[in-house]
Design a protein around this motif. Structure first.
Motif, short mmCIF file in Angstrom:
data_model
loop_
_atom_site.label_atom_id
_atom_site.label_comp_id
_atom_site.label_asym_id
_atom_site.label_seq_id
_atom_site.Cartn_x
_atom_site.Cartn_y
_atom_site.Cartn_z
N THR A 71 -12.89 -4.42 -28.25
CA THR A 71 -12.69 -5.59 -27.39
C THR A 71 -11.67 -6.54 -28.01
OG1 THR A 71 -14.88 -5.41 -26.43
CG2 THR A 71 -13.83 -7.58 -26.33
N GLU A 72 -11.82 -6.81 -29.30
CA GLU A 72 -10.87 -7.70 -29.98
C GLU A 72 -9.47 -7.11 -29.95
OE1 GLU A 72 -10.13 -10.03 -34.22
OE2 GLU A 72 -11.83 -8.66 -34.06
N MET A 73 -9.36 -5.79 -30.16
CA MET A 73 -8.05 -5.14 -30.16
C MET A 73 -7.39 -5.24 -28.79
SD MET A 73 -7.06 -1.18 -30.88
CE MET A 73 -7.83 -0.70 -29.35
N VAL A 74 -8.14 -4.96 -27.72
CA VAL A 74 -7.57 -5.01 -26.37
C VAL A 74 -7.17 -6.45 -26.04
CG1 VAL A 74 -8.07 -4.69 -23.91
CG2 VAL A 74 -8.82 -2.97 -25.57
N ASP A 75 -8.03 -7.39 -26.33
CA ASP A 75 -7.72 -8.80 -26.05
C ASP A 75 -6.50 -9.26 -26.84
OD1 ASP A 75 -9.87 -8.85 -24.33
OD2 ASP A 75 -11.19 -9.95 -25.71
N TYR A 76 -6.44 -8.88 -28.11
CA TYR A 76 -5.31 -9.30 -28.94
C TYR A 76 -4.02 -8.63 -28.49
CZ TYR A 76 -2.74 -11.18 -32.81
OH TYR A 76 -1.81 -11.87 -33.55
N ALA A 77 -4.11 -7.38 -28.07
CA ALA A 77 -2.92 -6.68 -27.56
C ALA A 77 -2.36 -7.43 -26.35
CB ALA A 77 -3.24 -5.24 -27.21
N GLN A 78 -3.24 -7.90 -25.47
CA GLN A 78 -2.78 -8.66 -24.31
C GLN A 78 -2.09 -9.95 -24.74
OE1 GLN A 78 -6.52 -8.76 -22.14
NE2 GLN A 78 -5.78 -7.19 -20.74
N THR A 79 -2.65 -10.63 -25.72
CA THR A 79 -2.04 -11.85 -26.24
C THR A 79 -0.67 -11.54 -26.83
OG1 THR A 79 -4.20 -12.83 -26.71
CG2 THR A 79 -2.33 -13.70 -27.95
N HIS A 80 -0.61 -10.49 -27.61
CA HIS A 80 0.66 -10.09 -28.24
C HIS A 80 1.71 -9.73 -27.19
CE1 HIS A 80 3.69 -8.12 -30.58
NE2 HIS A 80 3.45 -6.99 -29.94
N PHE A 81 1.30 -8.95 -26.20
CA PHE A 81 2.25 -8.55 -25.16
C PHE A 81 2.78 -9.76 -24.41
CE2 PHE A 81 -0.02 -4.17 -24.78
CZ PHE A 81 0.58 -3.74 -25.94
N ALA A 82 1.91 -10.74 -24.19
CA ALA A 82 2.33 -11.97 -23.52
C ALA A 82 3.39 -12.70 -24.36
CB ALA A 82 1.14 -12.88 -23.27
N THR A 83 3.23 -12.69 -25.68
CA THR A 83 4.23 -13.31 -26.57
C THR A 83 5.58 -12.63 -26.40
OG1 THR A 83 2.57 -13.90 -28.23
CG2 THR A 83 4.85 -13.74 -28.99
N GLU A 84 5.57 -11.31 -26.50
CA GLU A 84 6.82 -10.57 -26.36
C GLU A 84 7.48 -10.84 -25.01
OE1 GLU A 84 6.21 -6.61 -29.15
OE2 GLU A 84 6.02 -6.39 -26.98
N GLU A 85 6.68 -10.76 -23.96
CA GLU A 85 7.22 -10.91 -22.61
C GLU A 85 7.74 -12.33 -22.37
OE1 GLU A 85 4.29 -9.37 -19.86
OE2 GLU A 85 4.26 -7.43 -20.92
N LEU A 86 7.11 -13.32 -22.97
CA LEU A 86 7.58 -14.70 -22.83
C LEU A 86 8.98 -14.85 -23.44
CD1 LEU A 86 6.72 -17.55 -21.89
CD2 LEU A 86 5.97 -17.96 -24.22
N TYR A 87 9.17 -14.30 -24.64
CA TYR A 87 10.49 -14.34 -25.26
C TYR A 87 11.52 -13.61 -24.38
CZ TYR A 87 8.75 -15.95 -29.86
OH TYR A 87 8.21 -16.67 -30.90
N MET A 88 11.13 -12.45 -23.88
CA MET A 88 12.06 -11.66 -23.07
C MET A 88 12.41 -12.37 -21.76
SD MET A 88 10.91 -7.73 -23.60
CE MET A 88 9.40 -7.66 -24.54
#
Length: 135
Positions: free
Chosen positions: A49-66
């Motif tokens: 659960t932590e991994m999936v939630d954190y992956a979503q947070t991380h992907f949001a970071t990348e996508e925000l920059y992009m």
């Protein structure tokens, strides 16, 4: 022994993203260790659960920059992220319902996906974002 270790080759030269990648690697290693030690289902479910939630947070970071800098391959990158989230969310559901036991095959998938994503897709956006002042 960790399933995957941080290596400077993984660096995209963006501090925040590198820190987030290290965290994802750590979570995959925690899950691998829990599997090897045959920890209770509840413990493994919490890590997944932590991994999936954190992956979503991380992907949001990348996508925000992009988005901010109009990265030309943003849509393709989003598709990759979405596929990973769907696959790992299904894993989370199955583990939490006791339908599924983690295996080396699943752990290898997580390791190989993350390594491939960082060394392939993420390395492609790194120079673009670096040129736009993101470090």
């Amino acid at each position: 022994m960790p399933l995957i270790e941080w290596d400077e080759n993984f660096s995209v030269n963006i501090d925040r993203i590198d820190r987030e990648h290290r965290k994802l690697i750590g979570l995959i290693n925690q899950l691998h260790e829990a599997m090897l030690e045959q920890k209770a289902q509840k413990a493994m479910t919490a890590i997944v659960t932590e991994m999936v939630d954190y992956a979503q947070t991380h992907f949001a970071t990348e996508e925000l920059y992009m988005e901010e800098f109009r990265y030309p391959d943003l849509d393709l990158h989003r598709v990759e992220h979405q596929k990973f989230i769907e696959k790992t969310d299904e894993l989370r559901k199955r583990v939490s319902q006791g339908e599924f036991v983690l295996s080396l095959e699943v752990m290898r998938f997580l390791r190989d996906w993350l390594k491939g994503h960082i060394l392939g897709t993420d390395k492609k956006y790194a120079p673009f974002l670096n040129e736009n002042g993101i470090t």
